[in-house]
Structure formats: structure tokens, C-alpha cells
Design an enzyme around this catalytic site. Structure first.
Site, PDB file in Angstrom:
ATOM      1  CE  LYS A   1      -3.991  -1.834   2.613  1.00 51.81           C
ATOM      2  NZ  LYS A   1      -5.013  -1.650   1.577  1.00 51.81           N
TER       3      LYS A   1
ATOM      4  NE  ARG B   1     -11.068  -9.642  -2.153  1.00 57.72           N
ATOM      5  CZ  ARG B   1     -11.411  -8.743  -3.058  1.00 57.72           C
ATOM      6  NH1 ARG B   1     -11.724  -9.117  -4.290  1.00 57.72           N
ATOM      7  NH2 ARG B   1     -11.465  -7.454  -2.750  1.00 57.72           N
TER       8      ARG B   1
HETATM    9  N1  BES Z   1      -8.204  -3.779   4.355  1.00 63.71           N
HETATM   10  C1  BES Z   1      -8.383  -3.370   3.023  1.00 63.71           C
HETATM   11  C2  BES Z   1      -9.700  -2.636   2.819  1.00 63.71           C
HETATM   12  C3  BES Z   1      -9.612  -1.155   2.914  1.00 63.71           C
HETATM   13  C4  BES Z   1      -8.953  -0.424   1.942  1.00 63.71           C
HETATM   14  C5  BES Z   1     -10.251  -0.492   3.910  1.00 63.71           C
HETATM   15  C6  BES Z   1      -8.902   0.949   2.011  1.00 63.71           C
HETATM   16  C7  BES Z   1     -10.211   0.885   3.997  1.00 63.71           C
HETATM   17  C8  BES Z   1      -9.543   1.609   3.037  1.00 63.71           C
HETATM   18  C9  BES Z   1      -8.370  -4.569   2.085  1.00 63.71           C
HETATM   19  O1  BES Z   1      -7.599  -5.634   2.488  1.00 63.71           O
HETATM   20  C10 BES Z   1      -7.828  -4.097   0.799  1.00 63.71           C
HETATM   21  O2  BES Z   1      -6.693  -3.750   0.763  1.00 63.71           O
HETATM   22  N2  BES Z   1      -8.658  -4.104  -0.239  1.00 63.71           N
HETATM   23  C11 BES Z   1      -8.270  -3.644  -1.508  1.00 63.71           C
HETATM   24  C12 BES Z   1      -8.771  -4.656  -2.511  1.00 63.71           C
HETATM   25  C13 BES Z   1      -8.236  -4.437  -3.901  1.00 63.71           C
HETATM   26  C14 BES Z   1      -6.770  -4.746  -3.950  1.00 63.71           C
HETATM   27  C15 BES Z   1      -9.011  -5.330  -4.833  1.00 63.71           C
HETATM   28  C16 BES Z   1      -8.907  -2.279  -1.737  1.00 63.71           C
HETATM   29  O3  BES Z   1     -10.070  -2.092  -1.355  1.00 63.71           O
HETATM   30  O4  BES Z   1      -8.229  -1.395  -2.251  1.00 63.71           O
HETATM   31 MN    MN Z   2      -5.568  -5.405   1.803  1.00 65.76          MN
END
Ligand code: BES
Ligand code: MN
Ligand code: ZN
Length: 494
Positions: free
Chosen positions: A275, A349
Site C-alpha cells: 500500500k 477475502r
Molecule cells: N483492508 C483493506 C480494505 C480497505 C482499503 C479499507 C482501504 C479501507 C480503506 C483490504 O484488504 C484491501 O486492501 N482491499 C483492496 C482490494 C483491492 C486490492 C481489490 C482495496 O479495497 O483497495
Molecule cells: Mn488489503
């Protein structure tokens, strides 16, 4: 804050602050306030008039009389009374009492429009949640704190209902506060091992059954998706299974069996698909689903719902390292489904897939509800205050939406559009763990649905409401403990 009940009148109880409610546009003071007014030689009325206090929902005012603080909380128009109005009034009133330096607060059961049990619950929930604070890491702890709340109910005919509501309110709020504490705790101090320890402690204190599986045991169970997420972390993963049985022992198949699955990623760096610094900043909160499940499980023995409840958490970090899962790797979930890892940041997931398989196969649940900070897309769709609900069963979805409404936790259903399943197609495996950007919350839901099989299942995406960047009526900045009260409402409505 200790909570007690007194069968006295507001003007008789010993406290250094008293809290009373007032509906908007009402000429006559309600009984409690009228008595306080008389005891103060008419000061209450004079202050309210001088201030032109409108008693709008959320408004509070106060005065000092006879050596104590009198706090008046506006309740808005009587006809528009909801439990949420009462919760927020109690929260604002308790905060005012606290800020004025009060240690012992006495409060009447605010309002008169809803059943006393519901109002008493709202009062206690609001007062406790509204004064929540997370002080663990501060040298100087807040010196102002209300240590005791006395709920005053002079009418003996209502004593039973009020006691019931107070007990529920206190239990709901304490469960929520536990979830908040866990989420607010930095990932360094809340590893998967720590999370499992909390589960074991809860089990001991509350007479729940608990089993914690380590990495080798998870491997034997075939949890390749979950372990694929854990592969990059120096912290060992833990799979937690808590069980609440009514009456303390398993009742066999006679009772409905509900599995609650909480996403327990104690820190989400994104993995090798790292990230950005901004995106990573809050990611200690990525175990908010697990925290909610722990809060709920700990509260069930006090609420004694007549259903068997299983709390499941696949706890791990999501970290990049030389041992981390790579983009393009293929993982095998517990039910044999193979998953191509299109993006290591779609890890939630993967962990949930195995937890859902476990709920279906091992628990043989009649119904599964998962809670997860799953997608940024859900935050884009519904904003920071609203959870997304997806389900393979309309009746279950309806019951959850009603529970969320009653708990005052906004929740909106998103459609699991079958055609979007093609977004999860992989060239090499049964599924890919990511799809295109559009409809990301739904794609994630469709992915999970594959692992619930024929079992009734619902998914709460709480990525938005699990954490707040500004103070809310019932929660200061930080973790909110979202979904605890919704699911406790749901479980006790069975
Ligand atoms: N924990 C995050 C979800 C999340 C992202 C919560 C941003 C709050 C703010 C999850 O594990 C994640 O990183 N999801 C990605 C999925 C994508 C890579 C398909 C997302 O939502 O960006
Ligand atoms: Mn994630
Ligand atoms: Zn995540």
C-alpha cells in the site's frame, strides 16, 4: 463507569450531577425537571428561558443549583423519538456532566415515547459509548471521568423493564468498548497471538468454549488461502474458534447454530502489492471484524440468547517479505477451490474464504454472518458511516437490516449481481482474488459467496464505519466498535 439503578426520584438521589431530558416545543416541564425546578427555586425554568433553549435533538445545557450540576438534554419533537435520539442525548448529557467535573451522574430514563426497556437501554448505551476514551498509551490520563451512573426510575411498575434495559445497554456498550480497545491498539501490541489470547481470556471469564489452531493445524485443515496471507509475516497466524452454547453445554441439532466470522488481519501492509503510506496508515484497524466478534462472544453469556453461536477468526498479518505470497501464486482453500492471487492486497477475502469453509464444514452452521473491513470500494460507495450488506438469503438480509436500524448503525444492502462473477475469472485457477475496479465491494462479496456454498450467509463490509476520523455522537475519533450492537440485537431477536 459503574452502573446502578435507584427507585427514587431525580431530586432525591445523591449525585453531583443529574441528567434530565426535555422535548422540543413543550411548555410544561416533565415531572423530573419540574421537581428539580421547584427544588432550585425556579432556576431551571429561568435558565432554559434565558437561554431560549430549544431542546433540539443533540442540544444540551446545564446549570448549577443546590451544589450540583443539572444537565438538560434536548430530545427534539416527541413524535420523532427514536432510540438513537435518546442514545445521543444521553451521550451528550454524560459528556457535559463529565466536562463539568462530575464524578457521579444520576439520570432519568430519558423520554416517554418508547417502551421503558428500550429507553433504559438507549440511555445506558449512550452514556457509556459517548464517554468512551482510549487512554492506554497516555502518560496523563484524563482526570475528568464519570465513575458512576445511577439510572433513576421512581415508578415501581417499570422497575423490571428498566433493569432489563439497563443490563442490556451496559452489556452492549461494554462489548462495543472491548472491540474499540482492540482496534485502537497498535498492531505491534495486538498480533494474531495477542488476539488469540484475548479469545482465551474471554472464554475463561465468560464460560465460552475456545479452540486456537496454530499454523501446522491450519495446514492440516487445508487452509491454504489463509496461510498464503500469513506467509510473509514474522508473526505466526492463529485460527480462533469460540463457542457460546445456551445453558453452557452444546444442545446438539435442536438449536439454531450461527457462525460469526470476523476479518482478523492485525495489520494490512498490502503484502508485496504494498500500500501507499497514506493507504497503510490506518491498517491496524483491519481486524475490526474480529474485534466485533470477540466483543459479541464475550457478551452472549450475559444476554443468554437461545441460539448456539460460533465466533471464528482467521488472524494474521499481511506483510511483504522473502517468504510472502507473490502476485500470480495459486493458493488452495479448505474446500479445494484454487485461487490465483491477482493482488496480495486483496487478502481479507483469502482469510475469510477458509474461515467460511470452516463454518460450513466443521461447524455445520445453519447461518453465517461475516464482518470485515474488506474494501475501499465500499467506502467509496457508502461513505464513512454506512456498512455494506450482501447476502445469499433475503430473509437473513432483512433481519440484519432491521437489527442495524434498531441499533442505530447505518447499513445498506448491495446486490450480488451474478454476471459480475466473470470479473473473478482466472486463466490458471478456479478463481482470481481481484476483479476490475468498478463494483469492488460487490466483487469481494461474490468471491466470499463461493465459499458459503448452500449455507445461508450474509456479509457486512465495515471498511467505512469501523473507524472514524472525527468525533461522532457516540464515538470519539478512532475505532467505533461497529457491528457489535447490530449483531447482538440480531442474535437476541431470534
Ligand atoms: N483492508 C483493506 C480494505 C480497505 C482499503 C479499507 C482501504 C479501507 C480503506 C483490504 O484488504 C484491501 O486492501 N482491499 C483492496 C482490494 C483491492 C486490492 C481489490 C482495496 O479495497 O483497495
Ligand atoms: Mn488489503
Ligand atoms: Zn485488508
Amino acid at each position: 463507569m459503574k452502573v446502578a439503578i435507584a427507585s427514587k426520584r431525580l431530586d432525591e438521589v445523591v449525585a453531583d450531577a443529574v441528567l434530565a431530558g426535555l422535548y422540543a416545543d413543550e411548555k410544561k416541564l416533565p415531572d423530573g425537571l419540574a421537581r428539580l425546578d421547584r427544588a432550585s427555586g425556579g432556576q431551571v425554568r429561568r435558565v432554559l428561558e434565558a437561554e431560549q433553549f430549544k431542546a433540539k435533538a443533540g442540544q444540551v445545557t446545564h446549570l448549577h443549583a443546590n451544589g450540583r450540576r443539572i444537565v438538560v438534554a434536548g430530545l427534539g419533537p416527541r413524535a420523532e423519538t427514536t432510540a438513537e435520539v435518546l442514545r445521543r442525548a444521553a451521550a451528550a448529557g454524560a459528556r457535559r456532566a463529565r466536562d463539568l467535573g462530575a464524578r457521579a451522574l444520576a439520570a432519568e430514563v430519558l423520554g416517554d415515547r418508547l417502551p421503558a426497556r428500550q429507553r433504559a437501554q438507549a440511555l445506558v448505551e449512550g452514556a457509556l459509548l459517548g464517554t468512551y476514551g482510549f487512554e492506554r498509551y497516555r502518560r496523563e490520563k484524563a482526570e475528568r471521568a464519570v465513575g458512576a451512573l445511577t439510572v433513576v426510575e421512581p415508578d415501581a411498575r417499570r422497575a423490571r423493564d428498566v433493569a432489563d434495559g439497563v443490563h442490556r445497554g451496559e452489556t452492549f456498550a461494554r462489548a462495543t468498548a472491548l472491540a474499540r480497545d482492540l482496534v485502537n491498539t497498535p498492531a505491534k501490541d495486538l498480533s494474531p497471538t495477542d488476539l488469540a489470547r484475548v479469545a482465551v481470556r474471554l472464554a475463561k471469564e465468560q464460560r465460552l468454549a475456545v479452540r486456537v489452531y496454530d499454523r501446522a493445524e491450519c495446514r492440516r485443515l487445508g487452509m491454504g488461502a489463509f496461510l498464503g496471507v500469513a506467509a510473509g509475516s514474522a508473526e505466526p497466524p492463529k485460527f480462533v474458534h469460540l463457542t457460546y452454547s445456551p445453558g453452557g453445554r452444546p444442545a446438539g441439532r435442536a438449536r439454531k447454530r450461527i457462525a460469526l466470522v470476523g476479518k482478523g488481519v492485525t495489520f494490512d501492509s498490502g503484502g508485496l502489492d504494498l500500500k501507499t503510506s497514506e493507504g497503510m496508515l490506518r491498517m491496524k484497524y483491519d481486524m475490526a471484524g474480529a474485534a466485533a466478534v470477540l466483543g459479541i462472544m464475550g457478551a452472549l453469556p450475559a444476554l443468554r440468547p437461545p441460539v448456539e453461536v460460533h465466533g471464528l477468526i482467521a488472524a494474521t498479518e499481511n506483510m511483504p517479505s522473502g517468504s510472502a505470497t507473490r502476485p500470480g501464486d495459486v493458493l488452495r482453500a479448505m474446500n479445494g477451490t484454487t485461487i490465483e492471487v491477482g493482488n496480495t492486497d486483496a487478502e481479507g477475502r483469502l482469510t475469510l474464504a477458509d474461515a467460511l469453509c470452516y463454518a460450513v464444514r466443521r461447524v455445520e452452521a445453519d447461518e453465517i454472518v461475516d464482518v470485515a473491513t474488506l474494501t475501499g470500494a465500499c467506502v467509496v460507495a457508502l461513505g464513512p458511516l454506512c456498512a455494506g450488506l450482501m447476502a445469499n438469503d433475503a430473509a437473513l438480509a432483512g433481519r440484519l437490516l432491521r437489527a442495524a436500524e434498531a441499533a442505530g448503525e447505518p447499513c445498506w444492502q448491495l446486490p450480488l449481481i451474478d454476471e459480475y462473477k466473470e470479473h473473478l475469472k482466472s486463466e490458471v485457477a478456479d478463481l482470481n482474488n481481484v476483479g476490475p475496479r468498478g463494483g469492488g465491494a460487490i466483487t469481494a462479496g461474490l468471491f466470499l459467496k463461493e465459499f458459503a456454498g448452500a449455507t445461508r450467509w450474509a456479509h457486512l463490509d465495515v471498511a467505512g464505519p469501523a473507524f472514524t476520523e472525527k468525533d461522532l455522537p457516540l464515538a470519539p475519533k478512532g475505532a467505533t466498535g461497529v457491528a457489535v450492537r447490530t449483531l447482538l440485537t440480531y442474535l437476541t431477536a431470534e
